[in-house]
Design a protein around this motif. Structure first.
Motif, PDB file in Angstrom:
ATOM      1  N   CYS A  64       0.922  -1.049  -0.100  1.00 21.31           N
ATOM      2  CA  CYS A  64       0.018  -0.110  -0.072  1.00 21.31           C
ATOM      3  C   CYS A  64       0.757   0.581   0.145  1.00 21.31           C
ATOM      4  O   CYS A  64       0.193   2.470  -0.511  1.00 21.31           O
ATOM      5  CB  CYS A  64      -1.134  -0.018   0.834  1.00 21.31           C
ATOM      6  N   GLU A 113       0.742   4.178  -2.694  1.00 23.52           N
ATOM      7  CA  GLU A 113      -0.249   5.781  -2.698  1.00 23.52           C
ATOM      8  C   GLU A 113      -0.334   5.781  -2.087  1.00 23.52           C
ATOM      9  O   GLU A 113      -1.427   7.267  -1.611  1.00 23.52           O
ATOM     10  CB  GLU A 113      -1.321   3.949  -2.178  1.00 23.52           C
ATOM     11  N   ILE A 116      -7.824   4.168   2.276  1.00 29.08           N
ATOM     12  CA  ILE A 116      -7.112   3.984   0.168  1.00 29.08           C
ATOM     13  C   ILE A 116      -8.327   4.040   0.314  1.00 29.08           C
ATOM     14  O   ILE A 116      -8.634   2.663   0.618  1.00 29.08           O
ATOM     15  CB  ILE A 116      -5.851   3.480   0.026  1.00 29.08           C
ATOM     16  N   SER A 117      -8.686   4.811  -0.569  1.00 29.45           N
ATOM     17  CA  SER A 117      -9.907   4.777  -2.133  1.00 29.45           C
ATOM     18  C   SER A 117      -8.870   3.535  -2.587  1.00 29.45           C
ATOM     19  O   SER A 117      -9.031   3.597  -4.618  1.00 29.45           O
ATOM     20  CB  SER A 117      -9.921   6.323  -2.853  1.00 29.45           C
ATOM     21  N   THR A 118      -8.623   2.157  -2.657  1.00 27.77           N
ATOM     22  CA  THR A 118      -8.249   1.276  -3.393  1.00 27.77           C
ATOM     23  C   THR A 118      -8.732   0.380  -3.213  1.00 27.77           C
ATOM     24  O   THR A 118      -8.756  -0.805  -2.576  1.00 27.77           O
ATOM     25  CB  THR A 118      -6.918   1.585  -3.535  1.00 27.77           C
ATOM     26  N   TYR A 169      -7.293  -4.174  -3.032  1.00 24.23           N
ATOM     27  CA  TYR A 169      -6.174  -5.034  -3.334  1.00 24.23           C
ATOM     28  C   TYR A 169      -7.051  -6.441  -3.693  1.00 24.23           C
ATOM     29  O   TYR A 169      -7.757  -7.328  -2.634  1.00 24.23           O
ATOM     30  CB  TYR A 169      -5.343  -4.877  -1.776  1.00 24.23           C
ATOM     31  N   GLN A 182      -4.725  -3.976  -8.493  1.00 26.13           N
ATOM     32  CA  GLN A 182      -4.881  -3.286  -7.267  1.00 26.13           C
ATOM     33  C   GLN A 182      -5.897  -1.919  -7.913  1.00 26.13           C
ATOM     34  O   GLN A 182      -5.600  -1.955  -9.308  1.00 26.13           O
ATOM     35  CB  GLN A 182      -4.176  -2.554  -6.334  1.00 26.13           C
ATOM     36  N   ILE A 183      -6.945  -1.525  -7.822  1.00 27.25           N
ATOM     37  CA  ILE A 183      -7.795  -0.533  -8.190  1.00 27.25           C
ATOM     38  C   ILE A 183      -8.073   0.858  -7.565  1.00 27.25           C
ATOM     39  O   ILE A 183      -8.711   0.414  -6.353  1.00 27.25           O
ATOM     40  CB  ILE A 183      -9.016  -2.016  -8.626  1.00 27.25           C
ATOM     41  N   SER A 184      -7.870   1.308  -7.940  1.00 29.63           N
ATOM     42  CA  SER A 184      -7.480   2.793  -7.651  1.00 29.63           C
ATOM     43  C   SER A 184      -8.858   3.387  -8.233  1.00 29.63           C
ATOM     44  O   SER A 184      -8.802   3.959  -9.332  1.00 29.63           O
ATOM     45  CB  SER A 184      -6.452   3.780  -7.647  1.00 29.63           C
ATOM     46  N   LYS A 243     -10.682   7.522  -7.236  1.00 21.75           N
ATOM     47  CA  LYS A 243     -10.722   9.087  -6.921  1.00 21.75           C
ATOM     48  C   LYS A 243     -11.747   9.059  -6.127  1.00 21.75           C
ATOM     49  O   LYS A 243     -10.987  10.063  -4.844  1.00 21.75           O
ATOM     50  CB  LYS A 243     -11.002  10.009  -8.159  1.00 21.75           C
ATOM     51  N   GLU A 288     -19.213   3.162  -4.019  1.00 18.79           N
ATOM     52  CA  GLU A 288     -18.396   4.444  -3.675  1.00 18.79           C
ATOM     53  C   GLU A 288     -19.043   5.336  -3.085  1.00 18.79           C
ATOM     54  O   GLU A 288     -20.403   5.934  -3.361  1.00 18.79           O
ATOM     55  CB  GLU A 288     -17.901   4.623  -4.982  1.00 18.79           C
TER      56      GLU A 288
END
Length: 426
Positions: free
Chosen positions: A252, A255, A284-286, A288, A304-306, A308, A326
């Motif tokens: 992480c 990020e 974190i806006s991710t 894993y 990993q998908i990030s 906004k 989200e």
């Protein structure tokens, strides 16, 4: 609304403990989302449109529940916010608990119907329904686990086991033989379901609160756990042996620029098809994604998908599709589909369009949580250095004593001088 069939997707939405924030679960053709006191459920994978089922806990009976709890003592009024929910393994039942200390049971077949409303002793943090679908196990903030009958939906709860610390999650082995509980004091306890006082093992190794636990459905001897110590750990839970540890900071940290960042995990979701694990960290806006190598007993980081916007929750379908809830009123849901070993965004899916429209039309359910802080930070215990504080106070005492001696010596010298001067004048 017809609840639909299916044998459950991903982790089946079992044991979802949303806490005070929005949450998501997928089971077969059903998708459930909660925010505040309201639950939204719809069939998103079936042809036609049976509409959206909406239940507001504010409407639940309070006349017999608001004055006394199960222990007969007065209860304080809660906010009615949904704290935890779960589908049963078949999807035929759905249960939730709220901040007003109620357990509400629904039957989903042939249509959604509320079966019962029961009071619980303490505010709950997690719940799970047995594979036999005869009981609901509820973990609460006092450290207890109660069981509630589904066969007798009005019956009071039965105390099964207790911890000396706040419970954060509860899970069952797929054969209902073992109850696994996780608490704020870093412990994972494995108990026999038929005799919960009989402790089979402890899975010890985490350094902070254990936030989430998951028994791997197609590898029922393995348990996955997540903690405020920024690790994912894999256990052979019947023996209490840790077989793998993943330090999330190693994955992480790119990020974030914070070197002392902690990564408490707020959600673990699992897909049997392919053996994929997806986790969500509150900071974190991710998302894993890992692959579980059950033979090597380890997790392999895949992707990993990030995003906004802040991510509230995630859920796998049984096909491997990954849903993301989200903090975005224009696009509250994201859908990622596996393709050649990588998850890619999908925009033209009819189920996505249907559910997104439902959530957009009911955005007031989630509005109060936009920008809200995570409750996980309050679970960290205050730490301090006893020895450093002791040495500092000791040094202060020594300095005070030294000063007193100096002052006393100075005053004695002044007294002797005065006496000498008086003698000379005589």
């Amino acid at each position: 609304m017809d609840a639909g069939g299916g044998d459950g997707g991903g982790d089946g939405g079992r044991g979802r403990g949303p806490g005070p924030g929005p949450a998501l679960a997928v089971h077969g053709a059903l998708m459930a989302a909660s925010g505040g006191s309201r639950l939204l459920v719809a069939r998103y994978r079936e042809p036609g449109d049976d509409g959206l089922f909406v239940y507001d806990c504010i409407s639940a009976e309070k006349t017999t529940l608001e004055n006394k709890g199960q222990d007969g003592k007065p209860t304080d009024k809660g906010s009615d916010d949904i704290l935890a929910f779960a589908f049963s393994p078949s999807g035929n039942y759905f249960a939730l608990t709220d901040d007003s200390k109620r357990l509400i049971l629904f039957c989903t077949q042939p249509s959604w119907e509320r079966v019962s409303v029961r009071s619980v002793s303490r505010r709950c943090t997690s719940l799970v329904i047995t594979a036999a679908e005869d009981k609901i196990l509820v973990a609460d903030k006092s450290g207890d686990v109660y069981s509630y009958s589904i066969i007798e939906p009005q019956a009071n709860g039965k105390l099964e086991l207790g911890h000396l610390s706040l419970l954060l999650d509860v899970a069952l082995s797929p054969d209902d033989r073992y109850i696994i509980t996780a608490d704020r004091d870093e412990k994972i306890r494995v108990s026999l379901a038929k005799a919960p006082h009989n402790i089979v093992s402890f899975c010890l190794g985490h350094k902070e609160f254990v936030s989430k636990i998951l028994v791997i459905p197609n590898y029922p001897d393995l348990l996955l756990s997540a903690s405020g110590d920024s690790t994912l750990r894999l256990w052979e839970y019947k023996s209490g042996e840790e077989v793998y540890c993943c330090h999330l900071s190693s994955i992480c940290e790119p990020e974030t620029t914070k070197t002392d960042q902690k990564y408490p995990v707020s959600r673990i979701t699992y897909c049997c098809q392919g053996g994929y694990v997806a986790i969500l960290c509150v900071c974190i806006s991710t998302v894993y994604i890992f692959h579980l190598d059950a033979i090597a007993r380890q997790l392999v980081h895949r992707q990993q998908i990030s995003l906004k916007q802040k991510i509230w929750d995630i859920a796998f379908e049984e096909t491997g599709n990954l849903w993301i809830l989200e903090e975005d009123s224009e696009a509250p849901l994201q859908l990622y589909r596996p393709c050649d070993g990588e998850w890619k965004p999908v925009f033209d899916d009819k189920g996505l369009q249907k559910m997104s429209k439902y959530l957009q039309d009911n955005w007031t359910v989630f509005q109060g949580f936009v920008g809200a802080e995570s409750h996980y930070s309050s679970l960290y215990k205050a730490s301090f250095d006893n020895m450093a504080a002791y040495l500092q106070k000791k040094e202060e005492r020594l300095q005070q004593q030294k000063k007193k001696k100096q002052d006393l010596h100075g005053s004695n010298g002044q007294t002797k001088k005065l006496k000498t001067e008086e003698s000379s004048s005589l």
